[in-house]
Write an enzyme that holds these catalytic residues in place. Structure first.
Site, PDB file in Angstrom:
ATOM      1  CG  PHE A 135      -1.925   1.169   1.126  1.00  0.00           C
ATOM      2  CD1 PHE A 135      -3.081   1.053   0.361  1.00  0.00           C
ATOM      3  CD2 PHE A 135      -1.678   2.372   1.764  1.00  0.00           C
ATOM      4  CE1 PHE A 135      -3.973   2.117   0.231  1.00  0.00           C
ATOM      5  CE2 PHE A 135      -2.571   3.443   1.650  1.00  0.00           C
ATOM      6  CZ  PHE A 135      -3.720   3.308   0.888  1.00  0.00           C
ATOM      7  CG  ASP A 220       5.742   3.430   1.870  1.00  0.00           C
ATOM      8  OD1 ASP A 220       5.745   3.952   2.998  1.00  0.00           O
ATOM      9  OD2 ASP A 220       4.721   3.352   1.157  1.00  0.00           O
ATOM     10  CE  LYS A 249      -0.336   5.088   7.723  1.00  0.00           C
ATOM     11  NZ  LYS A 249      -1.730   5.379   7.982  1.00  0.00           N
TER      12      LYS A 249
HETATM   13  C1  LIG Z   1       3.051   2.172   3.894  1.00  0.00           C
HETATM   14  C2  LIG Z   1       2.139   3.291   3.521  1.00  0.00           C
HETATM   15  N1  LIG Z   1       2.463   4.080   2.484  1.00  0.00           N
HETATM   16  C3  LIG Z   1       1.684   5.128   2.128  1.00  0.00           C
HETATM   17  C4  LIG Z   1       0.506   5.407   2.788  1.00  0.00           C
HETATM   18  C5  LIG Z   1      -0.332   6.571   2.367  1.00  0.00           C
HETATM   19  O1  LIG Z   1      -0.221   7.600   3.313  1.00  0.00           O
HETATM   20  P1  LIG Z   1      -1.308   8.775   3.363  1.00  0.00           P
HETATM   21  O2  LIG Z   1      -2.605   8.161   3.725  1.00  0.00           O
HETATM   22  O3  LIG Z   1      -0.764   9.735   4.400  1.00  0.00           O
HETATM   23  O4  LIG Z   1      -1.341   9.408   2.023  1.00  0.00           O
HETATM   24  C6  LIG Z   1       0.128   4.593   3.867  1.00  0.00           C
HETATM   25  C7  LIG Z   1      -1.154   4.832   4.570  1.00  0.00           C
HETATM   26  O5  LIG Z   1      -1.706   3.968   5.181  1.00  0.00           O
HETATM   27  C8  LIG Z   1       0.963   3.521   4.244  1.00  0.00           C
HETATM   28  O6  LIG Z   1       0.635   2.705   5.259  1.00  0.00           O
END
Ligand SMILES: Cc1ncc(COP(=O)(O)O)c(C=O)c1O
Length: 395
Positions: A135, A220, A249
């Protein structure tokens, strides 16, 4: 239906099935609804409130900054932005930061940086290999990067340049690599996709492959970073260093911010190639600097390690007790509990009735991501409620 639920129904675009509770106040790991009911919060804004709700250090930093300077254009130097960039560089293997407003935006920027790298150093290579069940966010490009068909299907045509391959399988990455590949982008632990923990050697193998091919490794760490898994960054546990890392986050304990971090060799943007009006603004950076400094100064990662182990061991106890609990997995305070059937929503609602907020990860799994500052007492309290909730489940 409450007044607020009616307003949502009438005025808010429907994108999520909400839990029928209106939250109005938080402190530490506790949160209250509009009827004054208290809950223990093991969701923490989806792994965001790293120091709990309204931590005094964050609240003070925000209050002070809001009365001093909130926003300037990025054509000027501002102090909180540079303090944050310095503390992140000094406590990671990356050299430089760029700040934005969300996780998705950080990943977009990381992919743009990798494409510029590909254009300048890899004969125009532009493709990024990502993993199935990953994700990476909700913009169109990050939807293409996210290896989940159910999230991609509603939005054809998706931007080109992404290949989603099996996670935890180095051969799949090797097979997908061509002379068009500029980077591999992975979560060290797939969080939204199931709290999927890779084999110990996977990330080291990916690192070695990227080195062999001269392509970039983007990690990520939007969910795993800032202490969540028991080290400041999850990559530390796998003996690898990314070329680019993204954060969001927990970075500012509730204030919206994202970060792209990169090693000097990968910092190939030139002025004008990337930017953001609000990115790196004084207010959000002051909150993030206060959060990161507090986590480092107070060795919060040690707490995450200790309380996380205690939490997972306690959940194992519940697994022994309830035969429909089939798995407990996680790292630090990012933990999942899986069931033999689709009972997660029923367990969630029973927890809610008894004053505990948990997250439904999948129809058959829950996720727990409490604030990093909780102690064993809060774990015991949550376990008591979870035990009671599991007892109500008729399989
Ligand atoms: C690993 C990861 N990358 C990217 C995102 C996307 O972040 P945002 O919701 O702040 O755009 C999330 C959100 O859950 C995530 O868990």
């Amino acid at each position: 239906m409450s007044h607020w639920q009616e307003l949502e129904h009438q005025y808010f675009i429907y994108t999520v099935d909400r839990i029928p509770v209106t939250l109005v106040k938080g402190e530490g790991a506790r949160i209250w609804d509009d009827n004054g009911r208290e809950y223990l919060d093991f969701v923490a804004g989806w792994a965001v409130d790293s120091l709990g709700h309204c931590h005094p250090v964050v609240a003070e930093a925000v209050a002070k900054q809001v009365q001093t300077l909130i926003q300037t254009s990025n054509q000027f130097y501002t102090v909180p932005q540079l303090q944050l960039a310095e503390i992140l560089a000094k406590n990671s293997c990356l050299d430089k930061s760029y700040f934005c407003n969300s996780g998705t935006e950080a990943n977009e920027g990381a992919v743009k940086l990798a494409r510029r790298y590909g254009a300048l150093k890899l004969n125009g290579a532009y493709e990024v290999i990502t993993a199935l069940n990953s994700f990476h966010g909700r913009t169109l490009a990050m939807t293409a990067a996210t290896g989940q068909a159910k999230l991609q299907k509603p939005y054809p045509p998706l931007p080109v340049g992404f290949k989603n391959v099996e996670y935890n399988n180095i051969e799949a990455i090797k097979a997908a690599t061509t002379d068009k590949t500029c980077a591999v982008m992975l979560e060290p632990i797939e969080a939204e996709g199931g709290v999927n923990i890779p084999d110990d050697k996977y990330l080291a193998e990916v690192r070695a492959w990227c080195d062999q091919k001269g392509i970039l490794l983007i990690l990520d760490e939007i969910q795993t970073g800032i202490g969540r898994t028991g080290t400041l960054f999850a990559y530390e546990q796998y003996g690898v260093e990314p070329d680019i890392m993204t954060l969001a986050k927990g970075l500012a304990s509730g204030v919206p911010i994202g970060a792209i971090m990169a090693k000097d060799e990968a910092c190939v943007f030139v002025p004008g190639e990337h930017g953001s009006t609000f990115g790196g603004n004084c207010l959000t950076c002051a909150a993030a600097f206060a959060t990161v400094k507090y986590i480092i100064d107070n060795n919060i990662v040690e707490n995450v390690k200790k309380v996380g182990s205690y939490f997972r061991a306690s959940l194992e106890g519940l697994k022994q007790k309830f035969d429909f609990v089939t798995d407990v997995r996680g790292s630090g305070l990012l933990v999942a509990m899986e069931f033999s059937s689709d009972v997660a929503q029923s367990v969630l609602m029973a927890c809610l009735d008894n004053g505990l907020l948990v997250n439904r990860l999948k129809p058959n799994a829950l996720r727990f991501m409490p604030p990093l500052i909780i102690g064993n007492d809060e774990v015991d309290e949550a376990l008591g409620i979870l035990d009671k909730a599991l007892s109500t489940i008729v399989k």
